[in-house]
Design a protein around this motif. Structure first.
Motif, PDB file in Angstrom:
ATOM      1  N   TYR A 187       0.842  -0.765   0.232  1.00  8.54           N
ATOM      2  CA  TYR A 187       0.173  -0.052   0.033  1.00  8.54           C
ATOM      3  C   TYR A 187       1.054   1.057   0.143  1.00  8.54           C
ATOM      4  N   ALA A 188       0.451   1.960  -0.621  1.00  5.44           N
ATOM      5  CA  ALA A 188       0.751   3.724  -0.468  1.00  5.44           C
ATOM      6  C   ALA A 188       0.070   4.280  -0.673  1.00  5.44           C
ATOM      7  N   PHE A 189       0.362   5.573  -0.007  1.00  4.98           N
ATOM      8  CA  PHE A 189      -0.629   6.531   0.587  1.00  4.98           C
ATOM      9  C   PHE A 189       0.223   7.809   0.230  1.00  4.98           C
ATOM     10  N   GLY A 190      -0.638   9.366  -0.580  1.00  6.12           N
ATOM     11  CA  GLY A 190      -0.145   9.990  -0.074  1.00  6.12           C
ATOM     12  C   GLY A 190      -1.128  11.257  -0.088  1.00  6.12           C
ATOM     13  N   MET A 191      -0.777  12.584   0.697  1.00  9.27           N
ATOM     14  CA  MET A 191      -2.019  13.428   0.849  1.00  9.27           C
ATOM     15  C   MET A 191      -0.813  14.384   0.815  1.00  9.27           C
ATOM     16  N   ILE A 192      -2.198  15.130   0.565  1.00  4.47           N
ATOM     17  CA  ILE A 192      -1.469  17.468   0.532  1.00  4.47           C
ATOM     18  C   ILE A 192      -2.816  17.752   0.394  1.00  4.47           C
ATOM     19  N   GLY A 193      -2.433  19.257   1.288  1.00  2.45           N
ATOM     20  CA  GLY A 193      -3.894  20.015   1.757  1.00  2.45           C
ATOM     21  C   GLY A 193      -3.194  21.415   1.878  1.00  2.45           C
ATOM     22  N   ARG A 194      -4.318  22.142   2.420  1.00  4.65           N
ATOM     23  CA  ARG A 194      -3.955  23.874   2.580  1.00  4.65           C
ATOM     24  C   ARG A 194      -5.679  24.397   3.061  1.00  4.65           C
ATOM     25  N   ARG A 195      -4.753  24.510   4.458  1.00  4.72           N
ATOM     26  CA  ARG A 195      -6.176  25.971   4.999  1.00  4.72           C
ATOM     27  C   ARG A 195      -6.119  27.300   4.694  1.00  4.72           C
ATOM     28  N   PHE A 196      -6.928  27.551   4.831  1.00  6.43           N
ATOM     29  CA  PHE A 196      -7.075  28.845   4.116  1.00  6.43           C
ATOM     30  C   PHE A 196      -7.443  29.525   5.337  1.00  6.43           C
ATOM     31  N   SER A 197      -7.033  30.582   6.348  1.00 11.55           N
ATOM     32  CA  SER A 197      -7.153  30.360   7.408  1.00 11.55           C
ATOM     33  C   SER A 197      -8.157  31.825   7.818  1.00 11.55           C
ATOM     34  N   PRO A 198      -8.037  33.107   6.790  1.00 10.71           N
ATOM     35  CA  PRO A 198      -9.269  33.832   7.594  1.00 10.71           C
ATOM     36  C   PRO A 198     -10.624  33.050   7.186  1.00 10.71           C
ATOM     37  N   LYS A 199     -10.696  32.324   6.909  1.00 12.39           N
ATOM     38  CA  LYS A 199     -12.007  31.830   6.395  1.00 12.39           C
ATOM     39  C   LYS A 199     -12.567  30.264   7.138  1.00 12.39           C
ATOM     40  N   ASN A 200     -10.966  29.397   7.633  1.00 17.44           N
ATOM     41  CA  ASN A 200     -11.484  28.393   8.170  1.00 17.44           C
ATOM     42  C   ASN A 200     -11.379  27.460   7.308  1.00 17.44           C
ATOM     43  N   LEU A 201     -11.365  27.128   6.473  1.00 16.95           N
ATOM     44  CA  LEU A 201     -12.032  26.201   5.330  1.00 16.95           C
ATOM     45  C   LEU A 201     -10.293  25.458   5.184  1.00 16.95           C
ATOM     46  N   SER A 202     -10.217  24.316   4.902  1.00 19.07           N
ATOM     47  CA  SER A 202      -9.365  23.567   4.646  1.00 19.07           C
ATOM     48  C   SER A 202      -9.537  22.573   3.616  1.00 19.07           C
ATOM     49  N   ILE A 203      -8.864  22.629   2.081  1.00 15.82           N
ATOM     50  CA  ILE A 203      -8.808  22.034   1.645  1.00 15.82           C
ATOM     51  C   ILE A 203      -7.702  20.433   1.010  1.00 15.82           C
ATOM     52  N   GLY A 204      -8.231  19.156   0.694  1.00 16.59           N
ATOM     53  CA  GLY A 204      -7.306  17.864   0.725  1.00 16.59           C
ATOM     54  C   GLY A 204      -7.738  17.033   0.098  1.00 16.59           C
ATOM     55  N   ALA A 205      -6.278  16.584  -0.869  1.00 13.46           N
ATOM     56  CA  ALA A 205      -6.595  15.698  -1.592  1.00 13.46           C
ATOM     57  C   ALA A 205      -5.864  14.359  -1.221  1.00 13.46           C
ATOM     58  N   SER A 206      -5.983  13.413  -1.690  1.00 11.56           N
ATOM     59  CA  SER A 206      -5.178  11.704  -0.991  1.00 11.56           C
ATOM     60  C   SER A 206      -5.598  11.399  -1.935  1.00 11.56           C
ATOM     61  N   VAL A 207      -4.343   9.472  -2.177  1.00 13.01           N
ATOM     62  CA  VAL A 207      -4.013   9.022  -3.348  1.00 13.01           C
ATOM     63  C   VAL A 207      -3.592   7.600  -2.949  1.00 13.01           C
ATOM     64  N   THR A 208      -4.453   6.976  -2.552  1.00 16.86           N
ATOM     65  CA  THR A 208      -4.067   5.196  -2.491  1.00 16.86           C
ATOM     66  C   THR A 208      -3.664   4.584  -3.294  1.00 16.86           C
ATOM     67  N   TRP A 209      -2.888   3.768  -3.796  1.00 15.33           N
ATOM     68  CA  TRP A 209      -2.686   3.037  -4.445  1.00 15.33           C
ATOM     69  C   TRP A 209      -2.257   1.433  -3.657  1.00 15.33           C
ATOM     70  N   THR A 210      -2.872   0.506  -3.730  1.00 11.48           N
ATOM     71  CA  THR A 210      -2.741  -1.132  -3.591  1.00 11.48           C
ATOM     72  C   THR A 210      -2.082  -2.124  -4.921  1.00 11.48           C
ATOM     73  N   SER A 211      -1.107  -2.672  -3.935  1.00 10.31           N
ATOM     74  CA  SER A 211      -0.678  -4.195  -5.061  1.00 10.31           C
ATOM     75  C   SER A 211      -1.436  -4.733  -4.710  1.00 10.31           C
ATOM     76  N   LEU A 212      -2.775  -5.874  -5.127  1.00 16.67           N
ATOM     77  CA  LEU A 212      -3.028  -6.976  -4.176  1.00 16.67           C
ATOM     78  C   LEU A 212      -2.498  -8.314  -5.006  1.00 16.67           C
ATOM     79  N   HIS A 213      -2.517  -9.459  -4.021  1.00 18.85           N
ATOM     80  CA  HIS A 213      -2.066 -10.228  -4.327  1.00 18.85           C
ATOM     81  C   HIS A 213      -2.852 -11.517  -3.872  1.00 18.85           C
TER      82      HIS A 213
END
Length: 511
Positions: A161-187
């Motif tokens: 399994y490999a997981f990656g995530m990044i995001g940013r907070r917009f402080s004046p609005k107390n709003l955060s947005i983020g994106a993530s991806v998970t890749w799984t090699s299954l056997h």
């Protein structure tokens, strides 16, 4: 249950056979028989797992970032995690172990995360007395490969399994947005090899991709912050099962029974789009919060494997599903004590069918063209989920260290009605089934200024695995009405098993 009823039920045995790690309610599971599967996807750290993973009104600062990347803004600082996890199925019926490493980092208004996991899944076995008895078998001559004399694939297989995530907070609005991806090699997917009864082995290959975009908006107030979370999920799951069978035949020249290898290739494909909204507000009484949850999934499964259960082929036909959940949660955090409860209703609609591969004559003399639907199945689910959890922290006297205790209980009720139309025999039938699975949970934590150690466990009861005595070999071949019976001839049964999971999480703050 007779075999015709079994086929109807098993058409969607693993309609959504993959659940994304830490998916919680974003990917709603669908299953139509009480088959037990190990917790191989519970690999990421969590502070609420020992409290039945309550989540609607009780935030999980450790586990939430792997579900909704935008919630990483709640972290007070960067942390490094190691989360060894093991699970086992009672009756020595299987198990697995995972070794995840994760990093959650925050700097200013930016945050991100990385995680890598290595996993080993043991081969599934029939619980307790279940085994495959083998007599001396002559390898096939003039062609077929040599056959392994084992009832299941004997060695463990690994997933990554490999997981990656990044995001940013917009402080004046107390709003955060983020994106993530998970890749799984299954056997290896736990329990899948048991669904090909009578096979000599199975090779699983495939992968899964999970994409998420999340947002978190908070409105600070006198009694605490109101919070609105939104998540959009896209999940793609694809595996191939190469299943080895041994076809036994009588060789008149050698005057003996021979075996010929046969490999059946099955494909399992599912694509899911999902969205979720979650809202929390504080109540007038100090420490109390209430939350609401709404989720929708649309899944398409164009390819499904043909399982072999009870000597009967049970294809997982193509189709599509719509799954929803509506939930309400309440929590109380007052000093060192925490309490949480979630109640979720899950209505699900699924439609599957079987296609004619050649012209098929119907009972009234008409002909169905290739591609026409020979069998149609409409599933209507009314599932319910209840989670209850409590926790208490105790300061160790004379130090700044803290010990925490957690207890929880998960109850899942699965109930559905199947309406089946046979366009060849021109018949209709209805079928209903329901059962309850329950999961006690527990946890223990030790928190020091420089290190957090958590142990959390759970055991799931109320499900089972295929069981019974099945024999393959020369002595066990029987003749019935002049027909050679060389495949498993025991009755189909599901034996009750318990699935136990233990997780230890080590958390280090990065200064």
């Amino acid at each position: 249950m007779n075999f015709s009823g079994l086929r109807a039920v098993c058409i969607a045995v693993l309609l959504l056979s993959f659940a994304s790690p830490a998916a919680r309610a974003q990917l709603i599971p669908i299953k139509t028989i009480p088959i037990a599967q190990g917790s191989q996807f519970e690999i990421f750290p969590s502070s609420n797992l020992g409290m039945a993973d309550v989540s609607i009104a009780l935030p999980d600062s450790i586990g939430d970032p792997f579900v909704n990347p935008a919630t990483t803004m709640r972290l007070r600082g960067s942390r490094l995690f190691a989360t060894p996890t093991v699970y086992s199925v009672s009756g020595d019926a299987g198990g697995g172990r995972s070794l995840p490493f994760a990093l959650l980092a925050r700097r200013g208004d930016w945050f991100g995360g990385l995680a890598l996991t290595l996993q080993q899944v043991e081969p599934s076995r029939t619980p307790q007395q279940g085994f495959v008895a083998l007599d001396a078998v002559t390898p096939p001559r003039g062609g077929g490969p040599s056959l392994p004399l084992t009832g299941n694939t004997a060695r463990a297989h690994g997933n990554g399994y490999a997981f990656g995530m990044i995001g940013r907070r917009f402080s004046p609005k107390n709003l955060s947005i983020g994106a993530s991806v998970t890749w799984t090699s299954l056997h290896a997917l736990d329990g899948v090899d048991l669904l090909y009864e009578g096979s000599r082995g199975i090779t699983q290959t495939g992968n899964a991709l999970d994409l998420r975009v999340g947002a978190l908006k908070e409105w600070p107030g006198e009694r605490g912050a109101r919070a609105l979370e939104a998540i959009v999920v896209h999940n793609r799951f694809s595996t191939t099962h190469d299943v080895l069978f041994a076809d036994v035949f009588w060789d008149p020249n050698q005057q003996t029974f021979e075996e010929q290898a046969r490999v059946d290739t099955n494909y399992d494909r599912t694509k899911t789009w999902g969205a979720q909204l979650q809202y929390q507000i504080p109540l007038a009484t100090p420490g109390w919060r209430i939350g609401w949850l709404a989720t929708v999934n649309r899944s398409t499964h164009p390819n499904g494997p043909v399982y072999q259960i009870g000597n009967v082929g049970v294809p997982q036909d193509p189709g599509h599903s719509y799954a929803y959940n509506l939930g309400i949660g309440i929590s109380k955090v007052l000093g060192p004590a925490r309490f949480g409860a979630d109640a979720i209703f899950e209505p699900i609609r699924s439609y599957t069918w079987a296609d004619a591969t050649a012209p098929v004559a119907t009972l009234n003399g008409d002909t169905l063209a290739p591609g026409a639907k020979t069998l149609e199945n409409r599933f209507s689910f009314a599932n319910a989920l209840l989670r209850l959890g409590v926790g208490r922290d105790v300061d160790l006297q004379g130090s700044s260290n803290t010990i925490g205790l957690q207890l929880g209980l998960v109850l899942r009720s699965i109930s559905y009605r199947l309406e089946q139309t046979d366009n060849v025999q021109l018949t209709e039938r209805a079928f209903e089934r329901s059962w309850i699975e329950w999961t006690p949970t527990w946890g223990l934590s030790l928190r020091f200024p420089e290190l957090d150690i958590r142990y959390q466990g759970r055991v799931t009861k109320g499900a089972g695995r295929p069981g019974g005595f099945f024999f393959v070999g020369q002595r066990d071949i029987a003749l019935s009405s002049g027909m050679l019976v060389a495949t498993p001839n025991g009755p189909l049964s599901f034996m009750d098993v318990n699935t136990t999971t233990h997780q230890i999480s080590l958390s280090l703050p990065l200064r």
